[in-house]
Design a protein around this motif. Structure first.
Motif, PDB file in Angstrom:
ATOM      1  N   ASP A   1     -19.992 -28.577  83.554  1.00 30.97           N
ATOM      2  CA  ASP A   1     -19.860 -27.244  84.148  1.00 30.97           C
ATOM      3  C   ASP A   1     -20.925 -26.960  85.206  1.00 30.97           C
ATOM      4  OD1 ASP A   1     -18.420 -24.551  83.688  1.00 30.97           O
ATOM      5  OD2 ASP A   1     -20.543 -23.988  83.580  1.00 30.97           O
ATOM      6  N   THR A   2     -22.096 -27.565  85.044  1.00 30.20           N
ATOM      7  CA  THR A   2     -23.190 -27.295  85.991  1.00 30.20           C
ATOM      8  C   THR A   2     -22.918 -27.935  87.356  1.00 30.20           C
ATOM      9  OG1 THR A   2     -24.450 -29.283  85.406  1.00 30.20           O
ATOM     10  CG2 THR A   2     -24.890 -27.294  84.131  1.00 30.20           C
ATOM     11  N   GLU A   3     -22.187 -29.028  87.372  1.00 32.15           N
ATOM     12  CA  GLU A   3     -22.059 -29.819  88.601  1.00 32.15           C
ATOM     13  C   GLU A   3     -21.267 -29.067  89.681  1.00 32.15           C
ATOM     14  OE1 GLU A   3     -23.973 -32.222  88.366  1.00 32.15           O
ATOM     15  OE2 GLU A   3     -23.996 -33.018  86.328  1.00 32.15           O
ATOM     16  N   PRO A   4     -20.024 -28.644  89.371  1.00 28.49           N
ATOM     17  CA  PRO A   4     -19.299 -27.875  90.390  1.00 28.49           C
ATOM     18  C   PRO A   4     -19.960 -26.523  90.639  1.00 28.49           C
ATOM     19  CG  PRO A   4     -18.083 -27.870  88.305  1.00 28.49           C
ATOM     20  CD  PRO A   4     -19.216 -28.838  88.140  1.00 28.49           C
ATOM     21  N   ALA A   5     -20.640 -25.994  89.600  1.00 28.75           N
ATOM     22  CA  ALA A   5     -21.300 -24.693  89.785  1.00 28.75           C
ATOM     23  C   ALA A   5     -22.279 -24.756  90.950  1.00 28.75           C
ATOM     24  CB  ALA A   5     -22.036 -24.299  88.504  1.00 28.75           C
ATOM     25  N   SER A   6     -23.067 -25.833  91.021  1.00 20.34           N
ATOM     26  CA  SER A   6     -24.092 -25.890  92.073  1.00 20.34           C
ATOM     27  C   SER A   6     -23.437 -26.003  93.452  1.00 20.34           C
ATOM     28  CB  SER A   6     -25.071 -27.035  91.815  1.00 20.34           C
ATOM     29  OG  SER A   6     -24.424 -28.280  91.950  1.00 20.34           O
ATOM     30  N   VAL A   7     -22.296 -26.684  93.532  1.00 18.37           N
ATOM     31  CA  VAL A   7     -21.584 -26.768  94.814  1.00 18.37           C
ATOM     32  C   VAL A   7     -21.138 -25.362  95.240  1.00 18.37           C
ATOM     33  CG1 VAL A   7     -19.553 -27.743  95.984  1.00 18.37           C
ATOM     34  CG2 VAL A   7     -20.825 -29.132  94.330  1.00 18.37           C
ATOM     35  N   GLU A   8     -20.650 -24.612  94.260  1.00 13.43           N
ATOM     36  CA  GLU A   8     -20.211 -23.237  94.556  1.00 13.43           C
ATOM     37  C   GLU A   8     -21.388 -22.382  95.016  1.00 13.43           C
ATOM     38  OE1 GLU A   8     -16.669 -23.517  91.190  1.00 13.43           O
ATOM     39  OE2 GLU A   8     -18.420 -22.284  90.777  1.00 13.43           O
TER      40      GLU A   8
ATOM     41  N   ARG B   1     -22.248 -21.688 101.136  1.00 12.90           N
ATOM     42  CA  ARG B   1     -22.441 -21.066 102.466  1.00 12.90           C
ATOM     43  C   ARG B   1     -23.699 -21.550 103.186  1.00 12.90           C
ATOM     44  NH1 ARG B   1     -20.345 -17.190  99.400  1.00 12.90           N
ATOM     45  NH2 ARG B   1     -18.234 -16.589  99.936  1.00 12.90           N
ATOM     46  N   LEU B   2     -24.475 -22.385 102.562  1.00  9.70           N
ATOM     47  CA  LEU B   2     -25.752 -22.786 103.167  1.00  9.70           C
ATOM     48  C   LEU B   2     -25.560 -23.571 104.462  1.00  9.70           C
ATOM     49  CD1 LEU B   2     -27.841 -23.749 100.008  1.00  9.70           C
ATOM     50  CD2 LEU B   2     -28.129 -21.747 101.490  1.00  9.70           C
TER      51      LEU B   2
ATOM     52  N   ASN C   1     -25.105 -19.179  87.501  1.00  7.92           N
ATOM     53  CA  ASN C   1     -24.414 -17.993  88.002  1.00  7.92           C
ATOM     54  C   ASN C   1     -25.286 -17.200  88.964  1.00  7.92           C
ATOM     55  OD1 ASN C   1     -21.783 -18.105  86.669  1.00  7.92           O
ATOM     56  ND2 ASN C   1     -22.996 -18.005  84.789  1.00  7.92           N
ATOM     57  N   GLU C   2     -26.485 -17.692  89.229  1.00 11.53           N
ATOM     58  CA  GLU C   2     -27.361 -17.045  90.205  1.00 11.53           C
ATOM     59  C   GLU C   2     -26.918 -17.463  91.609  1.00 11.53           C
ATOM     60  OE1 GLU C   2     -29.590 -14.908  89.428  1.00 11.53           O
ATOM     61  OE2 GLU C   2     -29.809 -15.240  87.258  1.00 11.53           O
ATOM     62  N   GLU C   3     -27.346 -16.695  92.595  1.00 12.54           N
ATOM     63  CA  GLU C   3     -26.990 -17.053  93.971  1.00 12.54           C
ATOM     64  C   GLU C   3     -27.989 -18.039  94.555  1.00 12.54           C
ATOM     65  OE1 GLU C   3     -26.877 -13.432  96.147  1.00 12.54           O
ATOM     66  OE2 GLU C   3     -24.733 -13.175  95.709  1.00 12.54           O
ATOM     67  N   THR C   4     -27.532 -18.875  95.466  1.00 14.13           N
ATOM     68  CA  THR C   4     -28.446 -19.687  96.285  1.00 14.13           C
ATOM     69  C   THR C   4     -28.177 -19.276  97.740  1.00 14.13           C
ATOM     70  OG1 THR C   4     -28.097 -21.472  94.694  1.00 14.13           O
ATOM     71  CG2 THR C   4     -29.304 -22.042  96.677  1.00 14.13           C
TER      72      THR C   4
END
Ligand code: BYC
Length: 470
Positions: A118-125, A129-130, A194-197
């Motif tokens: 679950d963490t892997e696609p989360a970080s892509v999401e 926008r970077l 679930n935090e923003e980057t």
């Protein structure tokens, strides 16, 4: 064994010999590509200079080439099998590792694999926008490299779910594409994801602190008695090293630029000069470190004791530890709150394994602090230095959750803590300043003014190489 890229799903697991599994994964593939299209990088590009895994051996495992992003070949690669491998810890210590999952451990292993997956696609999401604001083509290329490899790590976990967990695994694989970072209705499982980057300082902090949690969690799963999980994680760790390099050197370059501005203008207030003040860097650091500490779970956990005893999840560098690898008698010191003080108490080592892993992680995080302070010192900045806040600062998980602990480890009341929040965590004004610096610099060899240039290019290429073409 070198990997055949003419196959629809490149792999080193003999997929062609298991038609059912191959078909199942081929039917998941379009859903993955659709997810990538919708939730992956938003910036359109012509091609990107990327590395792709071509083998899993010690030497020459990756190939660098210009790749069209949507055509990146995500594959399934496990480290080579050691036929003599035995379980290194827990009640099955010394027995041969498992090629199939014992029935009684199915649900726990599935849970661990789903949480990791679950963490892997989360970080892509989080990072999608970077691409709109990268400080250079070099950085943009690194972002995409991290993104495609996190996508591949999702494939790694989906392979395990499809190959070993039957119908339930296929359902979980589908669900991995349905939860989304920050979603109200179906968020990602762990808090930090679930935090923003939203900006590149956050990205560098994320790849330093949160990817480093990944390193430690994967390190424990690499010890697993379930051999396919172990081999998957071993190869993922190889790719992961570059992600942490991006974080370490990214923060290096921000700190260096800030230090140069401080020295040249003899001021701490480098914001009007287009830099990021040291105090703001410290606040971003505080935030990312604390949310990453939450990823280790509670300091004491019967889950983790059971994972260890049954052989599912080991300790960091299990085989290098000089003890019995069973831990039924061992105790360890864990910080706890007693009244208005934080004291160390002795607890059974087995239930404190999340704490044990977190301790190794914290020591690793300290190495970044040391190098950044060295950069400050070498630029003549002698005032306040960067530091890790106290482990109890701003925590949402574990025994410090809900407590009000200052970065230097004092317990204070809620009002006192809230009054100081703007000094410890990024404020709206801090974020607005960082945001104002986020302007894309896409001319080869050029670099934004808020960070220093990198020391070297990628794979021996010069800094003015056209790492990304539009
Ligand atoms: N947020 O008994 P406890 C990476 C849950 S990063 C929300 O202390 P346990 C990457 C917990 O699931 C590495 N919930 O937990 C980095 C449990 O729920 P259940 C990711 C949380 O099981 C950058 C309950 O609270 N890999 O790879 O001892 C980019 C009780 O907690 C949180 C893994 O995490 C949280 N922060 O340990 C891309 C490895 N923390 O089961 C990728 C797999 C805990 O009672 N996961 N909870 O419903 C694990 O090993 C463990 O599940 C945890 C938690 C270490 C996460």
């Amino acid at each position: 064994m070198s990997i055949d890229y003419t196959e629809r799903i490149p792999n080193n697991v003999n997929l062609a010999e298991d038609r059912r599994l191959q078909r199942a994964l081929e039917s998941w593939q379009p859903a993955f590509l659709q997810w990538w299209g919708e939730m992956g990088p938003t910036l359109p590009t012509q091609d990107v200079y990327l590395r792709t895994a071509v083998a899993v051996g010690r030497e020459g495992w990756a190939n660098f080439a210009r790749v069209k992003l949507p055509e990146y070949r995500w594959g399934i690669f496990l480290a080579e099998r050691d036929p003599g491998r035995r379980i290194a810890f827990g009640q099955h210590k010394g027995e041969p590792v498992w090629q199939q999952i014992p029935g009684e451990h199915r649900s726990s292993l599935q849970r661990l694999i789903v949480v990791q997956g679950d963490t892997e696609p989360a970080s892509v999401e989080q990072q999608r926008r970077l691409g709109l604001t990268a400080p250079s083509l070099y950085d943009l290329r690194n972002l995409f490299q991290v993104n495609v490899e996190e996508g591949r790590h999702l494939w790694a976990m989906v392979y395990l779910l499809h190959a070993y967990f039957g119908r339930a695994g296929r359902d979980e694989a589908e669900a991995l594409l349905l939860r989304n970072s920050g979603s109200e209705d179906s968020p990602r499982i762990l808090g930090a994801f679930n935090e923003e980057t939203p900006d590149w300082l956050s990205f560098f902090m994320f790849t330093y602190f949160t990817d480093r949690d990944g390193k430690y969690q994967l390190g424990t799963l690499k010890e697993s008695a379930f051999d396919p999980l172990s081999r998957t994680c071993e190869f993922m760790l190889k790719e992961e090293a570059h992600h942490m390099f991006v974080g370490t050197t990214g923060v290096d370059r921000v700190v260096e630029r800030t230090a140069v501005l401080m020295r040249e203008h003899d001021t701490d207030d480098v914001a009007p000069l287009g830099g990021i003040p040291l105090a703001v860097i410290q606040k971003y650091l505080n935030f990312h470190y604390s949310v990453s500490l939450d990823l280790f779970g509670g300091e004491t956990s019967t889950n983790v004791a059971n994972y260890f005893t049954s052989g599912l999840k080991g300790r960091w560098q299990e085989e290098r530890r000089r003890d019995g690898h069973v831990l039924t008698e061992a105790v360890t010191a864990v910080e706890q709150i007693e009244g208005d003080r934080i004291v160390a108490v002795e607890l059974p080592a087995l239930t404190a394994l999340n704490h044990d892993l977190r301790t190794s992680y914290i020591a690793d995080c300290e190495t970044g602090i040391t190098r950044w302070n060295r950069i400050l010192a070498s630029n003549g900045v002698t005032g306040p230095q960067l530091r890790l806040p106290h482990v109890g600062f701003d925590r949402k998980v574990g025994m410090f959750a809900g407590c009000h602990i200052t970065p230097d480890g004092r317990i204070v009341d809620a009002a006192a803590w809230e009054a100081r929040r703007p000094a410890w965590l990024p404020t709206a004004a801090d974020k607005a300043h960082v945001e104002s610096l986020m302007r894309p610099v896409y001319e080869p060899g050029k670099i934004a003014a808020w960070l220093a240039p990198p020391r070297n290019g990628i794979n021996g290429q010069p800094l003015d190489y056209e790492y990304v073409r539009f």
